[in-house]
Design a protein around this motif. Structure first.
Motif, mmCIF file in Angstrom:
data_model
loop_
_atom_site.group_PDB
_atom_site.id
_atom_site.type_symbol
_atom_site.label_atom_id
_atom_site.label_comp_id
_atom_site.label_asym_id
_atom_site.label_seq_id
_atom_site.Cartn_x
_atom_site.Cartn_y
_atom_site.Cartn_z
ATOM 1 N N ARG A 1 32.495 37.992 27.642
ATOM 2 C CA ARG A 1 32.979 38.349 28.960
ATOM 3 C C ARG A 1 33.396 37.118 29.754
ATOM 4 N NH1 ARG A 1 28.744 42.996 31.175
ATOM 5 N NH2 ARG A 1 28.863 44.363 29.357
ATOM 6 N N VAL A 2 34.419 37.311 30.597
ATOM 7 C CA VAL A 2 34.846 36.262 31.513
ATOM 8 C C VAL A 2 34.326 36.551 32.919
ATOM 9 C CG1 VAL A 2 36.831 35.123 32.577
ATOM 10 C CG2 VAL A 2 36.890 35.742 30.160
ATOM 11 N N VAL A 3 34.461 37.834 33.333
ATOM 12 C CA VAL A 3 34.046 38.218 34.677
ATOM 13 C C VAL A 3 33.724 39.707 34.663
ATOM 14 C CG1 VAL A 3 36.431 38.667 35.404
ATOM 15 C CG2 VAL A 3 34.696 38.201 37.153
ATOM 16 N N THR A 4 32.792 40.109 35.533
ATOM 17 C CA THR A 4 32.480 41.517 35.732
ATOM 18 C C THR A 4 32.730 41.853 37.188
ATOM 19 O OG1 THR A 4 30.786 41.472 34.011
ATOM 20 C CG2 THR A 4 30.705 43.297 35.581
ATOM 21 N N VAL A 5 33.544 42.878 37.446
ATOM 22 C CA VAL A 5 33.917 43.285 38.792
ATOM 23 C C VAL A 5 33.530 44.742 38.993
ATOM 24 C CG1 VAL A 5 35.790 43.555 40.456
ATOM 25 C CG2 VAL A 5 35.820 41.638 38.850
ATOM 26 N N ALA B 1 33.728 44.956 32.911
ATOM 27 C CA ALA B 1 33.702 43.640 32.267
ATOM 28 C C ALA B 1 35.071 43.299 31.701
ATOM 29 C CB ALA B 1 32.667 43.632 31.149
ATOM 30 N N LEU B 2 35.569 42.117 32.046
ATOM 31 C CA LEU B 2 36.826 41.618 31.486
ATOM 32 C C LEU B 2 36.495 40.742 30.285
ATOM 33 C CD1 LEU B 2 39.891 41.204 31.576
ATOM 34 C CD2 LEU B 2 39.497 39.276 33.102
ATOM 35 N N LEU B 3 36.993 41.146 29.122
ATOM 36 C CA LEU B 3 36.730 40.417 27.891
ATOM 37 C C LEU B 3 37.739 39.293 27.694
ATOM 38 C CD1 LEU B 3 36.054 43.586 25.762
ATOM 39 C CD2 LEU B 3 34.343 42.048 26.711
ATOM 40 N N ILE B 4 37.356 38.307 26.893
ATOM 41 C CA ILE B 4 38.179 37.117 26.708
ATOM 42 C C ILE B 4 39.567 37.485 26.210
ATOM 43 C CG2 ILE B 4 38.436 35.006 25.345
ATOM 44 C CD1 ILE B 4 35.390 34.743 25.412
ATOM 45 N N ALA C 1 41.664 38.743 29.008
ATOM 46 C CA ALA C 1 41.946 37.658 29.949
ATOM 47 C C ALA C 1 43.077 36.787 29.434
ATOM 48 C CB ALA C 1 40.689 36.824 30.174
ATOM 49 N N LEU C 2 43.066 36.485 28.146
ATOM 50 C CA LEU C 2 44.116 35.654 27.574
ATOM 51 C C LEU C 2 45.470 36.350 27.647
ATOM 52 C CD1 LEU C 2 42.261 34.172 24.472
ATOM 53 C CD2 LEU C 2 42.807 33.032 26.633
ATOM 54 N N LEU C 3 45.491 37.665 27.428
ATOM 55 C CA LEU C 3 46.752 38.401 27.557
ATOM 56 C C LEU C 3 47.249 38.362 28.994
ATOM 57 C CD1 LEU C 3 46.247 41.565 25.327
ATOM 58 C CD2 LEU C 3 47.972 39.802 25.046
ATOM 59 N N THR C 4 46.323 38.505 29.941
ATOM 60 C CA THR C 4 46.700 38.464 31.341
ATOM 61 C C THR C 4 47.294 37.109 31.703
ATOM 62 O OG1 THR C 4 44.955 40.034 31.920
ATOM 63 C CG2 THR C 4 45.844 38.699 33.710
ATOM 64 N N LEU C 5 46.660 36.029 31.231
ATOM 65 C CA LEU C 5 47.141 34.688 31.545
ATOM 66 C C LEU C 5 48.473 34.408 30.865
ATOM 67 C CD1 LEU C 5 43.808 32.690 31.303
ATOM 68 C CD2 LEU C 5 44.986 33.488 33.352
ATOM 69 N N ASP D 1 41.945 41.433 39.821
ATOM 70 C CA ASP D 1 42.846 42.584 39.942
ATOM 71 C C ASP D 1 42.917 43.351 38.629
ATOM 72 O OD1 ASP D 1 43.344 41.870 42.519
ATOM 73 O OD2 ASP D 1 45.402 41.175 42.188
ATOM 74 N N TYR D 2 42.947 42.619 37.506
ATOM 75 C CA TYR D 2 42.989 43.286 36.200
ATOM 76 C C TYR D 2 41.767 44.189 36.033
ATOM 77 C CZ TYR D 2 43.119 44.026 31.168
ATOM 78 O OH TYR D 2 43.140 44.618 29.927
ATOM 79 N N CYS D 3 40.595 43.691 36.417
ATOM 80 C CA CYS D 3 39.376 44.480 36.295
ATOM 81 C C CYS D 3 39.430 45.725 37.182
ATOM 82 C CB CYS D 3 38.151 43.637 36.666
ATOM 83 S SG CYS D 3 37.767 42.308 35.522
ATOM 84 N N ILE D 4 39.850 45.534 38.421
ATOM 85 C CA ILE D 4 39.899 46.660 39.358
ATOM 86 C C ILE D 4 40.860 47.729 38.859
ATOM 87 C CG2 ILE D 4 40.616 47.345 41.687
ATOM 88 C CD1 ILE D 4 39.581 44.583 42.644
ATOM 89 N N LEU D 5 42.063 47.314 38.442
ATOM 90 C CA LEU D 5 43.051 48.284 37.968
ATOM 91 C C LEU D 5 42.607 48.936 36.661
ATOM 92 C CD1 LEU D 5 46.457 46.542 38.712
ATOM 93 C CD2 LEU D 5 45.530 48.588 39.793
ATOM 94 N N SER D 6 41.989 48.166 35.765
ATOM 95 C CA SER D 6 41.529 48.734 34.494
ATOM 96 C C SER D 6 40.434 49.763 34.728
ATOM 97 C CB SER D 6 41.024 47.628 33.572
ATOM 98 O OG SER D 6 42.072 46.759 33.202
ATOM 99 N N ASP D 7 39.547 49.468 35.677
ATOM 100 C CA ASP D 7 38.482 50.416 35.994
ATOM 101 C C ASP D 7 39.072 51.710 36.546
ATOM 102 O OD1 ASP D 7 35.822 51.230 36.197
ATOM 103 O OD2 ASP D 7 35.691 50.589 38.283
ATOM 104 N N MET D 8 40.067 51.600 37.417
ATOM 105 C CA MET D 8 40.722 52.786 37.962
ATOM 106 C C MET D 8 41.495 53.526 36.875
ATOM 107 S SD MET D 8 42.114 51.168 41.558
ATOM 108 C CE MET D 8 42.788 52.717 42.151
ATOM 109 N N ALA D 9 42.157 52.766 36.000
ATOM 110 C CA ALA D 9 42.942 53.384 34.922
ATOM 111 C C ALA D 9 42.040 54.152 33.960
ATOM 112 C CB ALA D 9 43.722 52.324 34.164
#
Length: 332
Positions: A96-100, A104-107, A110-114, A130-138
């Protein structure tokens, strides 16, 4: 002779193999296990779920109480035959990189996002949140339609210059993905685009009514560079003409022209009236000098104006969500 526990194991395996394996269906899977446990209370059955890295697919274990004591864990992987407990045998947060807000945002993601990141005003940290928030909603959305998947894939390939299958295969090799992983990525991307489109539609009118001047049609030009050189231009009899002349000269400044909504201008110029000169003022890594040549009130009925207001409303919505989110950084 078949024992009662043998029968329980057979039923448990059959149940495990039929559970829905998409992330948004985990509550349904838990209900199915709870209903089965009610008929077999001695098993004290517990469902353990884990989301695969870079995928909306969920893997399960079913843990049962053994009649002679202890527990038995059943795993029924559907694809590669490797139990997820082996795939994830390191520390629970090592990938994990971050949990929002619990997402949990996995490595890998995260690399795809970057990799897809362009030059924007937001920070890398904001984009990952933002990726975490949108993924959770999705994850709460119904599955995307085939049309949504195709649109998401086409747009993604165009953005990345993937015009042919050969281009696509080279890109997959470069980023370390296979075609299945790409399909999973597009699945999530289509859902996030649906969520974003809905938020833009819901916020556009309200944002436009609160901030109409941001969508005034403005013709402007500005220069960025050293403060001393910009001060010289600002002192000219006609600063706008001086900036236009600087466009064709080899100088220490960068000159930009714009003909569009005020929101697209550098922040120091967004509310400047027609004919006004701004600067030099600190901006970015240097200074800015700007001139607004014309300014017309926004056409509130223009669909392009409403679309721009939706994008601004979405940005405001995400900023509010980030401010309220519970964020835990694991690698920073």
């Amino acid at each position: 002779m078949t024992s009662a526990f043998d029968t329980v194991l057979t039923e448990a395996v059959d149940l495990l193999r039929t559970l829905p394996r998409r992330r948004d269906a985990v509550p349904e899977a838990r209900r199915a296990v709870a209903e089965w446990r009610a008929t077999r209370p001695a098993t004290r059955a517990q469902l353990v779920a884990d989301i695969r890295p870079g995928s909306p697919i969920v893997d399960y274990d079913l843990v049962l109480a053994h009649p002679d004591g202890g527990s038995v864990a059943l795993t029924a992987p559907a694809d590669d035959g490797v139990p997820w407990t082996l795939d994830h045998s390191t520390h629970w947060a090592s990938g994990r990189v971050v949990t929002v807000d619990g997402f949990a945002l996995l490595i890998q993601n995260a690399l795809l996002t970057l990799r897809a990141r362009t030059e924007r005003d937001s920070t890398i940290q904001d984009e990952l949140i933002d990726y975490c928030i949108l993924s959770d909603m999705a994850g709460r959305e119904r599955p995307p339609t085939q049309e949504e998947l195709q649109q998401a894939s086409d747009a993604y390939r165009v953005r990345n210059g993937l015009r042919s299958r050969a281009d696509m295969m080279r890109w997959l090799a470069d980023v370390g993905l296979n075609e299945t992983a790409y399909t999973h990525h597009i699945f999530g991307l289509a859902l996030k685009q649906r969520v974003r489109a809905r938020i833009e539609q819901e916020t556009a009118r309200d944002y436009l009514e609160r901030n109409p001047s941001e969508f005034d049609h403005v013709w402007a030009l500005w220069a960025e560079g050293p403060e001393d050189r910009l001060a010289e231009l600002a002192g000219a009899p006609d600063p706008a003409a001086a900036l236009i002349q600087a466009l064709s000269s080899r100088d220490r400044i960068t000159v930009t022209t714009a003909d569009g909504p005020a929101l697209d201008l550098p922040e120091p110029m967004r509310t400047v009236p027609a004919g006004a000169v701004t600067g030099p003022v600190p901006h970015g890594k240097g200074h800015l000098l700007g001139v607004v040549r014309e300014r017309r009130p926004a056409d509130l009925a223009d669909p392009r104006t409403l679309a721009a207001a939706g994008r601004a409303g979405f940005a405001e919505y995400m900023a509010e969500r980030r401010a309220k989110a519970a964020v835990t950084w694991h690698w920073l």
